[in-house]
Design a protein around this motif. Structure first.
Motif, PDB file in Angstrom:
ATOM      1  N   ALA A  35     -12.325  14.359   8.425  1.00  0.00           N
ATOM      2  CA  ALA A  35     -11.474  15.505   8.112  1.00  0.00           C
ATOM      3  C   ALA A  35      -9.995  15.142   8.149  1.00  0.00           C
ATOM      4  N   THR A  36      -9.646  14.079   8.877  1.00  0.00           N
ATOM      5  CA  THR A  36      -8.246  13.658   8.964  1.00  0.00           C
ATOM      6  C   THR A  36      -7.868  12.641   7.894  1.00  0.00           C
ATOM      7  N   SER A  65      -5.757   2.939   7.963  1.00  0.00           N
ATOM      8  CA  SER A  65      -4.739   3.636   8.753  1.00  0.00           C
ATOM      9  C   SER A  65      -3.645   4.229   7.877  1.00  0.00           C
ATOM     10  N   THR A  66      -3.499   3.731   6.626  1.00  0.00           N
ATOM     11  CA  THR A  66      -2.532   4.339   5.707  1.00  0.00           C
ATOM     12  C   THR A  66      -3.111   5.567   5.005  1.00  0.00           C
ATOM     13  N   ARG A  67      -4.390   5.766   5.138  1.00  0.00           N
ATOM     14  CA  ARG A  67      -5.066   6.928   4.534  1.00  0.00           C
ATOM     15  C   ARG A  67      -5.405   7.984   5.589  1.00  0.00           C
ATOM     16  N   ASP A  68      -5.665   7.528   6.795  1.00  0.00           N
ATOM     17  CA  ASP A  68      -6.111   8.420   7.875  1.00  0.00           C
ATOM     18  C   ASP A  68      -5.286   8.101   9.119  1.00  0.00           C
ATOM     19  N   ALA A  69      -4.341   8.982   9.445  1.00  0.00           N
ATOM     20  CA  ALA A  69      -3.439   8.744  10.578  1.00  0.00           C
ATOM     21  C   ALA A  69      -4.186   8.692  11.899  1.00  0.00           C
ATOM     22  N   ALA A  70      -5.391   9.260  11.931  1.00  0.00           N
ATOM     23  CA  ALA A  70      -6.165   9.287  13.175  1.00  0.00           C
ATOM     24  C   ALA A  70      -7.089   8.086  13.311  1.00  0.00           C
ATOM     25  N   TYR A  71      -7.121   7.239  12.292  1.00  0.00           N
ATOM     26  CA  TYR A  71      -8.029   6.096  12.336  1.00  0.00           C
ATOM     27  C   TYR A  71      -7.555   5.056  13.350  1.00  0.00           C
ATOM     28  N   THR A  72      -8.453   4.546  14.122  1.00  0.00           N
ATOM     29  CA  THR A  72      -8.140   3.507  15.101  1.00  0.00           C
ATOM     30  C   THR A  72      -8.917   2.244  14.771  1.00  0.00           C
ATOM     31  N   LEU A  79       0.842  -1.190   0.000  1.00  0.00           N
ATOM     32  CA  LEU A  79       0.000   0.000   0.000  1.00  0.00           C
ATOM     33  C   LEU A  79       0.880   1.245   0.000  1.00  0.00           C
ATOM     34  N   SER A  80       0.430   2.253  -0.719  1.00  0.00           N
ATOM     35  CA  SER A  80       1.171   3.507  -0.804  1.00  0.00           C
ATOM     36  C   SER A  80       0.386   4.602  -0.104  1.00  0.00           C
ATOM     37  N   SER A  81       1.068   5.353   0.754  1.00  0.00           N
ATOM     38  CA  SER A  81       0.379   6.434   1.465  1.00  0.00           C
ATOM     39  C   SER A  81       0.872   7.820   1.059  1.00  0.00           C
TER      40      SER A  81
END
Length: 490
Positions: free
Chosen positions: A331-332, A400-407, A260-262
């Motif tokens: 938004a993140t 999580s590679t798209r949204d650093a705030a995702y848990t 995956l590429s971020s």
């Protein structure tokens, strides 16, 4: 001289077929005798390989060719990618702001029997089938040449891929589509169950016979692609937890080796590639568009790229995200930048596509399969199989590679499935999955909601399971094929 005559006859059969003919009114198998083919495979396998590879290579070019239906100067007919994006415009998720090329899809006239769109789609996939049958017929199943067997497996895979798309578009319950394989042609509407069985047989054969094959580029299909197509098949047709687990297993295998590429996702990334470069580490299968194969204005980036010098960028035929979908993105989440914000510096309307951008002059590559899709298949299939923990992990590994705030999600059951499907709609926007997903999820088309950003000419709404979600067989086929006695509902 004898071999030369055989070879030229075979080449003419496969490469000079006319798009204007009905593809379901005759035996599509080679007229060259199996004895001659067997002799050639034994005496000169290299020659047979050259001809068979020529048929396959011609088909890869056909996948991104212009005017595949032979209907004239039609700029929304540029191969597989034109069909994929056209179908996205039949979903809830994509908006076309002006009635222009691809408008027949968006306003739901393209599915009708006399429309050039259904004519193009039908001809496209049956020509792939015709060419692949010609290739398969060239290669004896018991050949001892591994290169020939690899080629046979790849041709069989592309045939299965074509039937998979045809049956999802044209089957009306158990009333399917014509079937052509190595056996007796069946030009009438074969039962859908039998078409699905052919798809599974073809994809499984390809998967089982491509072990050890090292393809020269991502343009050619290989075992990873076969695994990916099997993952799609089982996600579409699974009815038991074990079958859904198969979808997840094949998806994990398909993405193996594709990272995956971020840092190439959005226009503000330093390495943004606009989903236009086949070298992207996520891409499993695609078309490498060059100056020789570019179809200029009749191309994907011309139609879709808001900032490119094509129909979208020059004539303001914007392709936008559905307001509901865009506003559901966190938004993140970097993917929110795929759709222009209000007052953006690019001078495009709010929600306009910024995901796809071609850095070249009409030579942006086309993606047909990438690793992100496989994570989403794995997540959805595991959720449907009752493995919520596995589904959460697969979803987290992607998002999580798209949204650093995702848990890691705490959802389960229906709520988890809904979350996965939302991320699928976001991640795969514009890549050809939204219409098939709408049918598979049995959801309605709703473009008339309060505050809709859908264009007035496309503001149609249909209930889940509507006959409008099934394409009608083109009138030319109805006229020429006496074995098709009924069309799909209007």
């Amino acid at each position: 001289m004898k071999n030369f005559k055989i070879l030229t006859g075979i080449a003419a059969l496969g490469l000079l077929s006319s798009c204007s003919e009905s593809f379901t009114d005759k035996d599509l198998r080679s007229n060259v005798s199996q004895q001659q083919i067997q002799e050639l495979a034994t005496s000169s396998p290299e020659s047979l390989l050259v001809i068979a590879e020529g048929l396959e290579a011609g088909n890869y070019f056909f996948f991104n060719d212009f005017n595949t239906a032979g209907n004239g100067n039609i700029h929304d007919d540029y191969g597989q990618k034109s069909i994929e994006f056209g179908l996205d415009l039949m979903s809830n998720d994509a908006v076309q702001v002006i009635n222009h090329w691809h408008g027949n899809y968006y306003r739901y006239t393209g599915r009708q029997t006399e429309n050039r769109i259904t004519d193009m789609v039908w001809k496209f996939y049956y020509k792939v089938i015709f060419n692949m049958n010609s290739t398969i017929d060239l290669i004896p199943e018991d050949s001892v040449n591994p290169d020939l067997l690899y080629l046979r497996a790849r041709a069989t895979m592309l045939r299965g891929f074509s039937y998979f798309n045809l049956v999802r578009l044209y089957a009306n319950g158990e009333v399917g589509v014509p079937l052509y394989n190595e056996d007796t042609p069946q030009p009438g509407r074969v039962a859908t169950t039998l078409i699905k069985a052919q798809v599974l047989q073809d994809l499984t054969y390809a998967y089982n016979n491509l072990t050890g094959y090292a393809r020269p580029s991502k343009v050619e299909v290989n075992k990873n692609v076969a695994a990916g197509l099997l993952a799609r098949y089982y996600l579409e047709y699974a009815t038991t937890p074990a079958e859904y687990q198969l979808a997840a297993t094949y998806a994990a295998e398909a993405r193996s080796g594709f990272a995956l590429s971020s840092n190439t996702l959005v226009i503000t990334d330093a390495n943004f590639d606009g989903f236009s470069q086949i070298s992207n580490t996520e891409w499993i299968w695609g078309a490498d568009i060059t100056a020789a194969t570019s179809t200029i204005y009749a191309s994907f980036f011309s139609q879709v790229g808001s900032l490119n010098p094509g129909y979208a960028g020059l004539l303001n035929v914007w392709k936008s995200g559905d307001k509901r979908l865009v506003e559901s993105i966190s938004a993140t989440d970097k993917r929110k930048e795929w759709f222009a914000a209000a007052g953006n510096p690019y001078g495009v309307p709010q929600y306009a596509n910024l995901k796809f951008y071609d850095f070249t002059t009409f030579e942006g590559d086309y993606v047909f399969m990438r690793a992100a899709e496989m994570y989403l298949i794995e997540a959805e299939a595991k959720a449907l199989a009752g493995d919520d923990a596995g589904a959460r992990t697969a979803l987290f590994n992607l998002v999580s590679t798209r949204d650093a705030a995702y848990t890691l999600s705490t959802n389960s059951g229906a709520a988890l499935l809904s979350e996965i499907r939302k991320h699928r709609s976001i991640e795969l926007w514009g890549e050809g999955f939204a219409f098939y997903d709408m049918k598979r999820w049995n959801t309605s088309l709703d473009r008339t909601y309060l505050g809709t950003n859908h264009a007035s000419f496309g503001q149609v709404s249909y209930p889940a399971g509507s006959v409008k979600f099934t394409f009608q067989i083109p009138q030319l086929e109805m006229n020429n094929n006496i074995d098709i006695t009924e069309n799909n509902p209007f």
